[in-house]
Design an enzyme around this catalytic site. Structure first.
Site, PDB file in Angstrom:
ATOM      1  N   LYS A  47       0.838  -1.206   0.000  1.00 23.82           N
ATOM      2  CA  LYS A  47       0.000   0.000   0.000  1.00 23.82           C
ATOM      3  C   LYS A  47       0.872   1.255   0.000  1.00 23.82           C
ATOM      4  CE  LYS A  47      -3.644   2.330   2.545  1.00 23.82           C
ATOM      5  NZ  LYS A  47      -4.560   2.343   3.675  1.00 23.82           N
TER       6      LYS A  47
ATOM      7  N   GLU B 293      10.363  -4.802   4.735  1.00 26.38           N
ATOM      8  CA  GLU B 293      10.438  -6.200   4.312  1.00 26.38           C
ATOM      9  C   GLU B 293      10.166  -6.328   2.818  1.00 26.38           C
ATOM     10  OE1 GLU B 293       8.787  -5.003   6.873  1.00 26.38           O
ATOM     11  OE2 GLU B 293       8.759  -6.381   8.576  1.00 26.38           O
TER      12      GLU B 293
ATOM     13  N   GLY C 231      -4.966  -1.760   4.796  1.00 26.45           N
ATOM     14  CA  GLY C 231      -4.139  -2.866   4.312  1.00 26.45           C
ATOM     15  C   GLY C 231      -4.771  -4.229   4.553  1.00 26.45           C
ATOM     16  N   ARG C 232      -5.299  -4.450   5.761  1.00 26.73           N
ATOM     17  CA  ARG C 232      -5.852  -5.778   6.077  1.00 26.73           C
ATOM     18  C   ARG C 232      -7.244  -5.984   5.495  1.00 26.73           C
ATOM     19  NH1 ARG C 232      -4.719  -2.613  10.229  1.00 26.73           N
ATOM     20  NH2 ARG C 232      -6.377  -1.759  11.543  1.00 26.73           N
TER      21      ARG C 232
ATOM     22  N   GLU D  34      -4.922  -6.610  14.792  1.00 20.91           N
ATOM     23  CA  GLU D  34      -4.391  -5.317  14.366  1.00 20.91           C
ATOM     24  C   GLU D  34      -5.509  -4.265  14.367  1.00 20.91           C
ATOM     25  OE1 GLU D  34      -2.553  -4.341  10.333  1.00 20.91           O
ATOM     26  OE2 GLU D  34      -0.733  -4.724  11.461  1.00 20.91           O
TER      27      GLU D  34
ATOM     28  N   HIS E 238      -4.961 -33.165  17.408  1.00 23.13           N
ATOM     29  CA  HIS E 238      -3.811 -33.984  17.803  1.00 23.13           C
ATOM     30  C   HIS E 238      -2.646 -33.128  18.282  1.00 23.13           C
ATOM     31  CE1 HIS E 238      -5.750 -37.633  16.275  1.00 23.13           C
ATOM     32  NE2 HIS E 238      -6.290 -36.795  15.407  1.00 23.13           N
TER      33      HIS E 238
ATOM     34  N   LYS F 260       9.261  -0.758  14.266  1.00 18.57           N
ATOM     35  CA  LYS F 260       9.870  -0.420  12.971  1.00 18.57           C
ATOM     36  C   LYS F 260      10.934   0.657  13.170  1.00 18.57           C
ATOM     37  CE  LYS F 260       5.638  -1.063  10.241  1.00 18.57           C
ATOM     38  NZ  LYS F 260       4.669  -0.410   9.367  1.00 18.57           N
TER      39      LYS F 260
HETATM   40  O1  F6P Z   1       3.108  -2.995   9.766  1.00 15.44           O
HETATM   41  C1  F6P Z   1       1.758  -3.203   9.638  1.00 15.44           C
HETATM   42  C2  F6P Z   1       1.258  -2.861   8.279  1.00 15.44           C
HETATM   43  O2  F6P Z   1       1.187  -1.488   8.123  1.00 15.44           O
HETATM   44  C3  F6P Z   1      -0.069  -3.527   8.006  1.00 15.44           C
HETATM   45  O3  F6P Z   1      -1.142  -2.832   8.483  1.00 15.44           O
HETATM   46  C4  F6P Z   1      -0.035  -3.654   6.527  1.00 15.44           C
HETATM   47  O4  F6P Z   1      -0.976  -4.581   6.088  1.00 15.44           O
HETATM   48  C5  F6P Z   1       1.394  -4.096   6.321  1.00 15.44           C
HETATM   49  O5  F6P Z   1       2.114  -3.367   7.266  1.00 15.44           O
HETATM   50  C6  F6P Z   1       1.950  -3.886   4.950  1.00 15.44           C
HETATM   51  O6  F6P Z   1       1.943  -2.546   4.553  1.00 15.44           O
HETATM   52  P1  F6P Z   1       2.150  -2.150   3.051  1.00 15.44           P
HETATM   53  O7  F6P Z   1       1.061  -2.740   2.244  1.00 15.44           O
HETATM   54  O8  F6P Z   1       2.125  -0.647   3.027  1.00 15.44           O
HETATM   55  O9  F6P Z   1       3.484  -2.672   2.613  1.00 15.44           O
END
Ligand code: F6P
Length: 523
Positions: free
Chosen positions: A188, A194, A243-244, A329, A360, A488
């Site tokens: 987003k 990452e 995002g979620r 979240e 199990h 972060k």
């Molecule tokens: O760190 C949490 C978050 O902001 C989530 O809410 C989001 O889904 C994820 O990181 C990824 O963010 P982006 O789509 O901006 O890379």
């Protein structure tokens, strides 16, 4: 009715029902299933194994009224800036036609664009493999849905890389051909550490195919261009999509690549069916509102701290992880919308694994442990494909677990059973307690015809709206996530120290000690 009074009635009901065993509640009311289950088309939710009755449910529905769930639901669907801390509306429902968003033509335009792109890729046969690079909402939703719809896969193979741990990318790239691999960078913000770290490494791996074999999904179109992804392969979305809550947008591109545009639209249609139901059904018949209220009952009236989400469906194996982000979240907060501390307990810890595997591993604790952990079971009546009597076993096990949790087995029953199995009187006396089950442990069963794209879309939207309703009742903003920021920031500050570019001066002694040891071990 005041808010305080509405809550007092809820706690009074809990005090009334707490000492009554579920066995007794069933004995007292032969119509418990009819009284405490709700249905929308082929989707049924059975609350009869929860520790409540029709009177308690009525009190909970009153709580929804007092907290203005319907009024606030309507406001959010109208596009009010519900996400106060980020001053944004919350309109992911518009992506499936369940609400109207600012610039709706744009919404349909981008949906058409990325679905046309997906179909073209599927027809061209240029790409054997697709890798979606994203994390959190840009990974969990599409990864979960892509897995869940495996019987519909007729496109290229789709992989997901999320972790900054290089092992994730390395293992995924192994054996793939850069010439025949399309990499989607899904973010987003297009700034997530990452995702960008993985994106740069993947771009290096693509080498001379980097320009032709990458696509991007983001709200930050300029950053995609700066990264070097051509405009015709960049698919935008909007800041009013959290995002979620974004799998319905172009973030769903890997789903469309795997199953095609028609199935993707069925997924959207399923979610829209739930939007329509949520918007129009009265609270006492409204599935997301009732699911939310039962969650409130467990958390705030019965004091349960966690909930186990157990799909009896292998293809929903990532559903618990997906709902974990959605719920924790969104509602894992202690500051309310007004900026005050919240006095109530908010989101439970959500966790789970598919049944029957879960039986199990951790079901021992659910049945005989010291804590009461409510369970949400999810079950399809019909499998996507017949495989002998597997599905009959799956269903029998799911219903059996709910029975065992609710009704248990007394020490006398355990002892009688042992004697019937020819155990000696002495052994039966010695061992019966170990073989007894307290029961009285609540569960909800969510059941539908079959896990197809429509049913899945509807199921996801059910949980989205449930979480939204709980956020209203706890009076918090379900659509920001400031709690992820500090980690972060600290990671950014630690990076040059770990990399050996600066000293650990000023670090707390624990972190400094760990850095020193780490550097020693890495030599
Ligand atoms: O760190 C949490 C978050 O902001 C989530 O809410 C989001 O889904 C994820 O990181 C990824 O963010 P982006 O789509 O901006 O890379």
């Amino acid at each position: 009715m005041t808010l305080e009074y509405a809550w007092r009635r809820v706690t009074d009901e809990a005090a009334r029902l707490s000492p009554i065993h579920l066995r007794q509640l069933f004995a007292d009311n032969a119509n418990r299933f009819d009284d405490l289950s709700v249905t929308l088309d082929d989707l049924t939710i059975d609350f009869s194994k929860e520790k409540l009755d029709a009177d308690a449910l009525k009190v909970l529905v009153d709580l929804a009224r007092v907290t203005e769930v319907e009024v606030k639901r309507d406001a959010i669907f109208r596009g009010e800036a519900w996400n106060l801390t980020e001053q944004r509306p919350v309109l992911h429902m518009a992506l499936r036609g369940g609400a109207v968003a600012p610039g709706s033509d744009d919404v349909l335009g981008i949906l058409d664009r990325f679905l046309v792109f997906a179909e073209k890729v599927r027809l061209d046969n240029q790409f054997e493999d697709i890798i979606n690079i994203g994390i959190g909402g840009s990974d969990l939703g599409p990864a979960m849905v892509t897995r869940a719809l495996r019987p519909d896969h007729d496109g290229p193979r789709v992989h997901f890389v999320s972790n900054v741990d290089g092992a994730h990318l390395t293992d995924t790239l192994k054996g793939l051909d850069p010439a025949r691999t399309l990499i989607i960078v899904a973010s987003k913000t297009f700034t997530t550490l990452e995702t960008m770290t993985n994106a740069y490494s993947a771009r290096a791996w693509l080498d001379r195919y980097a320009e032709s074999n990458m696509a991007a999904v983001s709200t930050n179109i300029q950053a995609c261009a700066n990264f070097g992804i051509p405009e015709d392969r960049v698919f935008g979305f909007w800041d009013w999509v959290g995002g979620r809550y974004s799998l319905w947008s172009a973030i769903g591109l890997p789903i469309a690549l795997a199953v095609g545009a028609v199935k993707f639209r069925e997924l959207l249609a399923g979610a829209k069916a739930m939007d329509d139901h949520f918007r129009t059904a009265p609270p006492a018949e409204n599935l997301p509102i009732l699911l939310a209220l039962v969650g409130i009952w467990r958390r705030n009236a019965m004091g349960c701290q966690t909930v186990a989400l157990i799909p009896y469906d292998q293809r929903l194996e990532r559903f618990p992880a997906y709902v974990q982000q959605l719920d924790m979240e969104s509602n894992g907060k202690s500051i309310g919308r007004t900026g005050d501390f919240i006095s109530l307990s908010t989101s439970p810890v959500v966790w789970g694994e598919p049944g029957t595997n879960a039986q199990h591993s951790f079901f021992q604790l659910l049945h005989q442990g010291t804590d009461i952990i409510p369970v949400d079971f999810i079950l399809a009546a019909k499998p996507r494909e017949e495989q002998g009597d597997h599905h009959l076993h799956l269903v029998s096990n799911c219903l059996a677990q709910a029975q065992a949790l609710a009704f248990g087995k007394t020490e006398d029953e355990a002892s009688a059973q042992m004697k019937a199995e020819s155990w000696s009187e002495v052994d039966a006396k010695r061992l019966a307690r170990h073989r007894s089950f307290p029961g009285d442990r609540p569960s909800t069963t969510i059941m539908y015809h079959q896990l197809d794209a429509f049913a899945l879309g509807r199921l996801i939207a059910l949980f989205e709206h449930k979480i939204f309703v709980q956020g209203i009742i706890w009076d918090l903003n379900s659509f920001d996530q400031w709690g992820v920021e500090l980690g972060k920031q600290l990671a950014r500050e630690l990076f040059p120290i770990i990399a050996g570019c600066t000293t650990a001066d000023g670090l707390d002694v624990s972190s400094a000690g760990l850095v020193a040891r780490l550097q020693q071990l890495a030599e």
